[in-house]
Structures are given as structure tokens and as C-alpha cells.
Design an enzyme around this catalytic site. Structure first.
Site, short mmCIF file in Angstrom:
data_model
loop_
_atom_site.label_atom_id
_atom_site.label_comp_id
_atom_site.label_asym_id
_atom_site.label_seq_id
_atom_site.Cartn_x
_atom_site.Cartn_y
_atom_site.Cartn_z
N LYS A 65 0.87 -0.92 0.07
CA LYS A 65 0.12 0.03 -0.22
C LYS A 65 0.47 1.36 0.09
O LYS A 65 0.72 2.33 -0.83
CB LYS A 65 -0.70 0.15 1.09
CG LYS A 65 -1.71 -0.69 1.29
CD LYS A 65 -2.35 -0.85 2.65
CE LYS A 65 -2.14 -1.48 3.54
NZ LYS A 65 -1.54 -2.29 4.44
N ARG A 76 -8.89 1.08 9.33
CA ARG A 76 -8.83 -0.41 10.03
C ARG A 76 -9.25 -0.93 10.38
O ARG A 76 -9.70 -2.32 11.17
CB ARG A 76 -7.30 -0.48 10.90
CG ARG A 76 -5.79 -0.65 9.98
CD ARG A 76 -5.26 -0.86 10.64
NE ARG A 76 -3.73 -1.09 9.81
CZ ARG A 76 -2.85 -0.22 9.56
NH1 ARG A 76 -2.36 0.50 9.27
NH2 ARG A 76 -0.85 -1.41 9.66
N ARG A 111 12.06 -5.89 4.54
CA ARG A 111 12.04 -4.25 3.94
C ARG A 111 12.88 -3.19 4.98
O ARG A 111 12.71 -3.37 5.96
CB ARG A 111 10.18 -3.84 4.60
CG ARG A 111 9.37 -2.40 5.05
CD ARG A 111 7.81 -1.80 4.75
NE ARG A 111 7.54 -2.56 6.17
CZ ARG A 111 6.34 -2.36 6.29
NH1 ARG A 111 5.59 -1.91 5.58
NH2 ARG A 111 6.14 -3.17 7.34
N ARG A 170 12.21 -1.09 10.76
CA ARG A 170 11.37 -1.14 11.46
C ARG A 170 11.21 -2.14 12.71
O ARG A 170 10.97 -3.58 13.10
CB ARG A 170 9.66 -1.16 11.35
CG ARG A 170 9.34 0.23 10.40
CD ARG A 170 8.37 0.11 10.12
NE ARG A 170 6.92 0.23 10.65
CZ ARG A 170 5.63 -0.20 9.35
NH1 ARG A 170 5.05 -0.01 8.24
NH2 ARG A 170 4.88 -0.60 10.33
N ARG A 205 0.39 -9.01 13.37
CA ARG A 205 -0.10 -7.87 12.91
C ARG A 205 -0.65 -8.47 11.59
O ARG A 205 -2.11 -7.84 11.70
CB ARG A 205 0.94 -7.40 12.17
CG ARG A 205 1.22 -6.15 13.28
CD ARG A 205 3.12 -5.48 12.69
NE ARG A 205 2.85 -4.34 11.33
CZ ARG A 205 3.71 -4.47 10.52
NH1 ARG A 205 5.10 -5.10 10.58
NH2 ARG A 205 3.44 -3.85 10.08
P1 ADP Z 1 2.28 -1.45 3.32
O1 ADP Z 1 2.64 -0.06 3.05
O2 ADP Z 1 0.65 -2.33 2.31
O3 ADP Z 1 2.61 -2.31 4.83
P2 ADP Z 1 4.83 -1.45 1.56
O4 ADP Z 1 4.46 -0.75 0.93
O5 ADP Z 1 5.52 -1.01 2.65
O6 ADP Z 1 3.77 -2.05 2.17
O7 ADP Z 1 5.47 -3.00 0.76
C1 ADP Z 1 6.43 -3.51 1.64
C2 ADP Z 1 7.62 -4.54 1.72
O8 ADP Z 1 7.46 -4.86 0.19
C3 ADP Z 1 8.65 -3.37 1.20
O9 ADP Z 1 9.68 -3.95 1.32
C4 ADP Z 1 8.42 -2.67 -0.44
O10 ADP Z 1 9.54 -2.53 -1.23
C5 ADP Z 1 8.09 -4.49 -0.75
N1 ADP Z 1 7.30 -4.45 -1.55
C6 ADP Z 1 5.96 -3.79 -2.35
N2 ADP Z 1 5.50 -4.34 -2.94
C7 ADP Z 1 6.31 -4.67 -3.97
C8 ADP Z 1 5.61 -5.52 -4.56
N3 ADP Z 1 5.25 -5.67 -5.75
N4 ADP Z 1 6.01 -6.87 -5.02
C9 ADP Z 1 7.84 -7.25 -4.26
N5 ADP Z 1 7.62 -6.49 -3.35
C10 ADP Z 1 7.31 -5.05 -3.32
P1 AMP Z 2 1.31 0.61 9.31
O1 AMP Z 2 2.39 2.02 9.30
O2 AMP Z 2 0.13 0.89 8.57
O3 AMP Z 2 1.47 -0.53 9.41
O4 AMP Z 2 1.05 0.52 10.66
C1 AMP Z 2 1.57 0.09 12.23
C2 AMP Z 2 1.10 0.75 13.39
O5 AMP Z 2 0.49 1.87 13.35
C3 AMP Z 2 -0.03 -1.10 12.94
O6 AMP Z 2 0.22 -2.12 13.53
C4 AMP Z 2 -0.96 -0.11 14.21
O7 AMP Z 2 -0.81 -0.30 15.83
C5 AMP Z 2 -1.04 1.92 14.30
N1 AMP Z 2 -2.17 2.24 13.34
C6 AMP Z 2 -1.53 2.49 12.24
N2 AMP Z 2 -3.30 2.74 11.33
C7 AMP Z 2 -3.99 2.35 12.41
C8 AMP Z 2 -5.31 2.34 12.64
N3 AMP Z 2 -5.63 2.95 10.97
N4 AMP Z 2 -6.20 2.13 13.16
C9 AMP Z 2 -5.51 1.96 14.37
N5 AMP Z 2 -3.50 1.63 14.41
C10 AMP Z 2 -3.23 2.12 13.72
#
Ligand code: ADP
Ligand code: AMP
Length: 223
Positions: free
Chosen positions: A20, A92, A131, A164, A175
Site C-alpha cells: 500500500k 482499519r 523491508r 522497523r 500484525r
Molecule cells: P504496506 O504499506 O502495505 O505495509 P509496503 O508498501 O511498505 O507495504 O511494502 C512492503 C515491502 O514489500 C517493502 O519492502 C516494499 O519494498 C516491498 N514491496 C511492495 N510492493 C511490492 C511488490 N509488488 N513486489 C515485491 N515487493 C514489494
Molecule cells: P502501518 O505503518 O500501517 O503498518 O501501521 C503500524 C502500526 O500503527 C499498526 O500496527 C498499528 O499499531 C498502528 N496503526 C496504524 N494505523 C492504524 C489505524 N488506522 N488504527 C489503529 N492502529 C493503527
């Protein structure tokens, strides 16, 4: 769709690691529509030790959701005065989605799309475990799938990337469980709306971006 006339109010929905944030940054670059990542906002507050960050920290570290009242209050402030936005990580829970509909209804700015990024568990775990994130702007890389030019360094600002703490294996598990229990019900909440689109998030990043473009063009045509 040209950048100049892009009006987008999108929810990017999907499990942690689906991509995302990656697609939100790409959309932001292409169309100039701001990403609003609740995770990034919360992490900035935790780092700065604000009252919001103090409330959120323990939930985030253990892979749980921060409480709805805290998140909804935070988002009400974020959304004021914004006409276009990409919501990444919000809503969420069903309660958050109801609060969002309510707020956008009052503002007269309904959502223009809900994109569900679908990927299976093994892929999600591999993506989260590899990541690397720029804590200054939330941009992320992957050690194998999307590496920076220099390991551990952001291509754009030249500063350090970090892993992270909630991308450690045990918190990833929590998660993913939290997603299934609390966030997956949103698929039922939004699923019957015309502007709801499923995206195959297993594909490479640029292929996913093409699917997103097609989805947005389809939604635009339907409006
Ligand atoms: P989210 O925001 O949904 O948690 P991220 O955009 O941070 O996910 O992506 C999670 C990890 O996967 C990152 O390390 C990113 O570089 C990688 N990634 C994202 N999209 C793809 C894809 N289509 N193919 C392979 N790796 C991806
Ligand atoms: P993310 O960066 O989206 O993976 O979010 C990291 C963490 O932030 C999550 O695991 C939750 O603990 C908190 N968080 C982010 N967005 C929300 C939301 N909309 N509602 C509740 N907790 C959230």
C-alpha cells in the site's frame, strides 16, 4: 487521467506488506495527491514523544491496533481542508470506516475509490522481513525485491534506512492476526460499492502500479 485534474479520495486497503505504502508514494509522485499514512503519523509522534505517541507506542510495538477514538480524532484533524488524499492504513476497523463515511459525508467529499491489495501470507512475511524504511518520509525499499542503490541508504535523501521494530518476525505474526480479525471485515463493508476494486498485489511493483492506474481509470469513467 492527467496530474492536473486528479481528484482522488482513495482508501488503500490490504494486509501489512501488501504494498500500500509503495503504491501510495508512486501515486503521490504521479498525481500530486498526498498520501496520509496513519502508521507514519503515529511513528513520528512516538519518536517526538507527544501525548499521542505515548498513547500509541505500546499498541504499535505489540502489533495491536491503536484505539479507534485516538485514531478517529487524529484523522479528523488530518482531513480538514483536504480535497484529495490517499488513505494508507486507515480505516482499519469497521468503526473507523463508519466514522470516515460520516466525516466525509459532512464535508461533502465522498470516497472516489477503495483499492484492496491482495497477497498471500508467505509473500507478506517475506516482504515485511526484508523491508527497509526511511523514517523521515516513510518511503520503503526491500533488500531483495526493491533494493536501494546503496544498501541501507535512501536513494533520494541520502540518509539512513532502518528496519522497523514491528517488522521483526514475532510482531509480523501478531500484525497479520490483527489484520484478519479487525481489518479484513472491511472487505465486506466496502465490497458491494461500485468503486471497490481488487488489485493483484503479488505482481512486481510496476505491474501493480499499472493495475492501480486501470482501476482508477475505470472508477473515473464510472463517475
Ligand atoms: P504496506 O504499506 O502495505 O505495509 P509496503 O508498501 O511498505 O507495504 O511494502 C512492503 C515491502 O514489500 C517493502 O519492502 C516494499 O519494498 C516491498 N514491496 C511492495 N510492493 C511490492 C511488490 N509488488 N513486489 C515485491 N515487493 C514489494
Ligand atoms: P502501518 O505503518 O500501517 O503498518 O501501521 C503500524 C502500526 O500503527 C499498526 O500496527 C498499528 O499499531 C498502528 N496503526 C496504524 N494505523 C492504524 C489505524 N488506522 N488504527 C489503529 N492502529 C493503527
Amino acid at each position: 487521467m492527467s496530474a492536473a485534474r486528479a481528484t482522488m479520495r482513495l482508501v488503500l486497503l490490504g494486509p501489512p506488506g501488501a504494498g500500500k505504502g509503495t503504491q501510495a508514494k508512486a501515486l503521490e509522485d504521479r498525481f500530486g495527491v498526498p498520501q496520509i499514512s496513519t502508521g507514519d503519523i503515529l511513528r513520528a509522534n512516538v519518536a517526538a514523544g507527544t501525548p499521542l505517541g505515548v498513547k500509541a507506542k505500546a499498541f504499535m510495538e505489540s502489533g495491536k491496533l491503536v484505539t479507534d477514538d485516538v485514531i478517529v480524532g487524529m484523522m479528523e484533524q488530518e482531513l480538514v481542508g483536504k480535497h484529495s488524499f490517499l488513505l494508507d492504513g486507515f480505516p482499519r476497523t469497521v468503526a473507523q470506516a463508519v466514522a470516515l463515511d460520516d466525516l466525509l459525508g459532512r464535508l461533502g467529499l465522498p470516497l472516489t475509490g477503495v483499492l484492496l491489495f491482495e497477497a498471500e501470507r508467505t509473500t507478506l512475511v517475506a516482504r515485511l522481513a526484508g523491508r527497509w524504511t526511511n523514517p523521515r518520509n516513510g518511503r520503503s525499499y526491500h533488500a531483495a525485491f526493491n533494493p536501494p542503490k546503496v544498501a541501507g541508504i535512501d536513494d533520494e535523501d541520502g540518509g539512513p534506512l532502518v528496519q522497523r521494530l514491528d517488522d521483526m518476525a514475532d510482531v509480523i505474526e501478531k500484525r497479520l492476526e490483527t489484520y484478519e480479525r479487525e481489518t479484513a471485515p472491511l472487505i465486506g463493508y466496502y465490497g458491494s460499492r461500485e468503486m471497490f476494486v481488487r488489485i493483484d498485489a503479488l505482481a512486481p511493483i510496476d505491474v501493480v502500479a499499472e493495475s492501480v492506474d486501470r482501476a482508477l481509470a475505470g472508477n473515473e469513467a464510472a463517475r
